[in-house]
Each structure stands twice: as C-alpha cells, then as structure tokens.
Motif scaffolding. Structure first.
Motif, PDB file in Angstrom:
ATOM      1  N   UNK A 127      70.805  41.461  64.719  1.00  0.00           N
ATOM      2  CA  UNK A 127      69.739  41.420  65.714  1.00  0.00           C
ATOM      3  C   UNK A 127      70.311  41.275  67.122  1.00  0.00           C
ATOM      4  N   UNK A 128      71.361  40.468  67.284  1.00  0.00           N
ATOM      5  CA  UNK A 128      71.986  40.333  68.606  1.00  0.00           C
ATOM      6  C   UNK A 128      72.568  41.652  69.065  1.00  0.00           C
ATOM      7  N   UNK A 129      73.299  42.323  68.182  1.00  0.00           N
ATOM      8  CA  UNK A 129      73.944  43.578  68.568  1.00  0.00           C
ATOM      9  C   UNK A 129      72.924  44.673  68.871  1.00  0.00           C
ATOM     10  N   UNK A 130      71.782  44.629  68.163  1.00  0.00           N
ATOM     11  CA  UNK A 130      70.723  45.615  68.406  1.00  0.00           C
ATOM     12  C   UNK A 130      69.786  45.183  69.535  1.00  0.00           C
ATOM     13  N   UNK A 131      70.050  44.008  70.116  1.00  0.00           N
ATOM     14  CA  UNK A 131      69.231  43.453  71.201  1.00  0.00           C
ATOM     15  C   UNK A 131      67.765  43.337  70.782  1.00  0.00           C
ATOM     16  N   UNK A 132      67.585  42.799  69.588  1.00  0.00           N
ATOM     17  CA  UNK A 132      66.234  42.620  69.052  1.00  0.00           C
ATOM     18  C   UNK A 132      65.996  41.175  68.630  1.00  0.00           C
ATOM     19  N   UNK A 133      66.570  40.248  69.381  1.00  0.00           N
ATOM     20  CA  UNK A 133      66.389  38.836  69.049  1.00  0.00           C
ATOM     21  C   UNK A 133      64.978  38.344  69.402  1.00  0.00           C
ATOM     22  N   UNK A 134      64.329  39.023  70.355  1.00  0.00           N
ATOM     23  CA  UNK A 134      63.002  38.605  70.796  1.00  0.00           C
ATOM     24  C   UNK A 134      62.089  39.817  70.874  1.00  0.00           C
ATOM     25  N   UNK A 136      58.299  42.073  70.259  1.00  0.00           N
ATOM     26  CA  UNK A 136      57.547  42.619  69.132  1.00  0.00           C
ATOM     27  C   UNK A 136      58.474  43.362  68.170  1.00  0.00           C
ATOM     28  N   UNK A 137      59.379  44.182  68.720  1.00  0.00           N
ATOM     29  CA  UNK A 137      60.299  44.933  67.859  1.00  0.00           C
ATOM     30  C   UNK A 137      61.175  43.981  67.047  1.00  0.00           C
ATOM     31  N   UNK A 138      61.631  42.903  67.672  1.00  0.00           N
ATOM     32  CA  UNK A 138      62.441  41.923  66.960  1.00  0.00           C
ATOM     33  C   UNK A 138      61.667  41.251  65.847  1.00  0.00           C
ATOM     34  N   UNK A 139      60.386  40.899  66.126  1.00  0.00           N
ATOM     35  CA  UNK A 139      59.559  40.247  65.106  1.00  0.00           C
ATOM     36  C   UNK A 139      59.325  41.176  63.924  1.00  0.00           C
ATOM     37  N   UNK A 140      59.066  42.466  64.202  1.00  0.00           N
ATOM     38  CA  UNK A 140      58.855  43.439  63.119  1.00  0.00           C
ATOM     39  C   UNK A 140      60.131  43.633  62.296  1.00  0.00           C
ATOM     40  N   UNK A 141      61.264  43.631  62.984  1.00  0.00           N
ATOM     41  CA  UNK A 141      62.530  43.804  62.272  1.00  0.00           C
ATOM     42  C   UNK A 141      62.814  42.596  61.378  1.00  0.00           C
ATOM     43  N   UNK A 142      62.541  41.394  61.861  1.00  0.00           N
ATOM     44  CA  UNK A 142      62.726  40.201  61.038  1.00  0.00           C
ATOM     45  C   UNK A 142      61.826  40.237  59.805  1.00  0.00           C
TER      46      UNK A 142
END
Length: 372
Positions: A127-134, A136-142
């Motif tokens: 998630x850090x490397x994809x810059x998706x820690x925060x 909506x996109x990050x929440x969907x990925x989690x």
C-alpha cells in the motif's frame, strides 16, 4: 495417467516460467491451464507447442494490459477449471493457482513460490509503494486484500502436498496457512553461468531497481567505503534514488541495463556479489555462485538457504549500511574458494529440481496406491 499443470498467468518468461518449463520436462504429456495467456511470440519456445487452456479472464475488456487489475476475479477463474478427469494436478502458485478444485480421486501437488504476498505480511509495504495508504482507493484496496486473504487461507488447505521454494517460504506457508511443506529449491540454469576462478576487484550488484531490492542501501554503503569499487547493473523505477544514494562517489559505477553476456562476465569476474533484499529465494545469488563468485547477502529470506557462512559468502544481520559495511570488512578477512562456491551452486541445478519433484510426486502417488 491424465495430468494437468496449473499456472497463474503467462506474460513473460521469468522465474516462475522457468519452474513451469521444468515441470513440462517431468510431465511432458500434461495439459496446461492458465488464468490468461499473453506471452509474446518470441518467448513461447519453452511451451513446446502447447496451447494453454485459459479462463474467462482472457476475454475481459483490455485484459492484455489490465489482467492484474482483475486479481479479485482470479479465485473464481481458477475454480472454474474442470479437473474432474485428471489423476494428478500440479500447480505452480504465487497467487491463486493452488486454489483449483480437485476431487478425492485426484492428487494435487502444489509448488508454492509464496503465499499471496500483498495480502499477508507485505500488505502495508504494498500500500505504501502504491501510495494507497489513505483515501477511498486505499480503503477499497484494503477491503479487497482482506477478502483475498480469507480466500488464500481457505484455499491453502486444498493441495494434498505442498512444496515450498525455500525454507523462508515454508515458514510463511506455516504462518499464513497453518500447513507444513517440503522445501524444493527452484531450478537454476547453471550451464549459462560458467565457472571462472580468476576474480577482479569489483563488488557487483545486478538487479531490477525496485524498492524492496534496497540497491540504494548498497550504494550508500559503498559511498562510505571509497577505497572499494562497486558496479551496479540494472534499471527500474528506483534509478533516481540509487543515483542519489551514490552521490558523486568515484568508486561507484551505475551501468543500467546490461546484455546477458555482459551480465555473465560481470558475475564471473566480481570479487563478490552483493545482495541486500529480503527475497523468497534469489536465483541471481545462485547464478553468481555458479560462476565461482562469493556472496555478501542480507540474512533473511532465501539467502539463508543459499549462503554457506564463511565458506561461500557472508551474511549480514541487519538491513542497514553499517551492517553491510561490517560484512564487507569481514568478507575481506576470509579466503573463500571459487570452487566451493561452484560446488554449492550444484545443489540448485535443474536436474536436482526435477529429481526432487519427481520423487515427491511418485511417493505421494505410491502412498495412495496410484501408479506413477
């Protein structure tokens, strides 16, 4: 016997495809099933004319470019393969292949490169490397990774026998799936990396420049050792970071991507091959050993299977510049034999891989009263 081989996807001839190639050598009459097949024509030779059976992922919109974005659908895709007519199923899995459905009359042996890395302990790094820690996109990925983790755990119970590509992966399998496995190291083309006893003065790194490889750490360490020369071969998204770590050091040469003959020449003449990543196995380390070249490697992952401490190389305990500098200093006090390095590499040959996998399958078949 009717045999099927299950592979995740085909888009390049890389490490898992080299395993697949050797599985074909063991089971030449096996049918091949893959989630999708976008392998370039020039890299299809190892298939030996086989036409893989693909899943519905193959026909989804823009699948050639986007098939990895269909990860959430891949468990469904592999479960749609009808394997009811097969006596033996062999899967080569780093994501979903081991999740195929087989009946009680079918033996399923899975060669596992790793549990699904991004769904387990590497989720936060991914998630850090994809810059998706925060966001909506990050929440969907989690949410997606949570579902994939649950499926990965459940499907880890499906193979009858699991082979892990290193002791490190066997431990990850035990932690993630609560399953025991047999270590069968992946096959390495030792013939492509001929032995050379005479060594030069250069330390060598050859790798894709991606974050987890920590080439920046190696560059920084050698910048602080100006009397030792380092050659870095490879390219990738971390090039700018690596150049920044090297600074204006005159003892560090960054060559970028090199040809295969140049890579072999670099490995064959290196004083030592330096490796700072936590890798599942690390075929590049074995290729260096095949050339008779010692290793200086981070003491986690596959390196602990490959390096024989103080005999074929040195392991450093911490992923820091100080730890690597200490390892280089310690290495220079040792008299490591190129012949010992080459002998060590023989443990990972293609012949050894084929013999171990063949024996594993034959023993499992015999235990079931099935003819090999």
């Amino acid at each position: 016997m009717k045999i099927a081989i299950i592979h995740e996807w085909l888009d390049s001839y890389a490490g898992s495809e080299r395993v697949l190639e050797q599985l074909f050598a063991i089971f030449p009459d096996a049918d091949l099933h893959v989630v999708c097949d976008f392998l370039p024509q020039g890299e299809r030779g190892f298939l030996g004319g086989r036409v893989p059976r693909t899943s519905f992922i193959q026909r989804l919109p823009r699948a050639r470019q986007w098939f990895r974005y269909y990860l959430g659908l891949m468990p469904i895709a592999v479960e749609q393969f009808d394997l009811s007519g097969y006596d033996l199923v062999v899967s080569s899995s780093h994501a979903v292949a081991k999740g195929v459905l087989t009946g009680p009359g079918t033996l399923h042996v899975s060669y596992v490169h790793s549990p699904m890395r991004y769904a387990w302990d590497l989720q936060h790094q991914y998630l850090r490397q994809a810059r998706m820690e925060r966001g909506v996109k990050g929440a969907l990925t989690r949410w997606l990774l949570s579902r994939m983790r649950a499926w990965d755990f459940a499907s880890g119970a499906r193979p009858d026998i699991i082979a892990a590509n290193s002791a490190w992966i066997a431990e990850r399998i035990r932690k993630s799936w609560r399953r025991e496995s047999v270590v069968v190291h992946p096959p390495v083309d030792l013939e492509g990396f001929p032995f050379q006893a005479a060594k030069g003065a250069d330390y060598v790194v050859a790798s894709r420049l991606v974050p987890y490889k920590r080439i920046d750490l190696i560059a920084e360490a050698f910048r602080r050792m100006p009397d030792r020369r380092l050659v870095i071969a490879g390219d990738g998204p971390e090039m700018a970071r690596v150049r920044e770590a090297a600074g204006d050091a005159k003892n560090i040469e960054i060559r970028g991507r090199v040809s295969q003959p140049d890579l072999v020449a670099l490995l064959a003449t290196a004083r030592a091959f330096v490796f700072a990543a936590e890798e599942d196995f690390g075929i590049g380390m074995v290729e260096a050993q095949a050339c008779g070249t010692p290793l200086i490697a981070y003491a986690r992952g596959g390196a602990t299977d490959i390096v024989q401490p103080d005999t074929t190389g040195v392991l450093f305990p911490h992923q820091t510049t100080e730890s690597l500098i200490d390892a280089v200093t310690r290495f220079e006090t040792l008299a490591i034999s190129p012949e010992a390095c080459r002998d060590n590499a023989q443990r990972f040959s293609r012949d050894v891989f084929r013999d171990r996998m063949r024996s594993l399958v034959q023993d499992a078949l015999a235990a079931r009263g099935m003819a090999a």
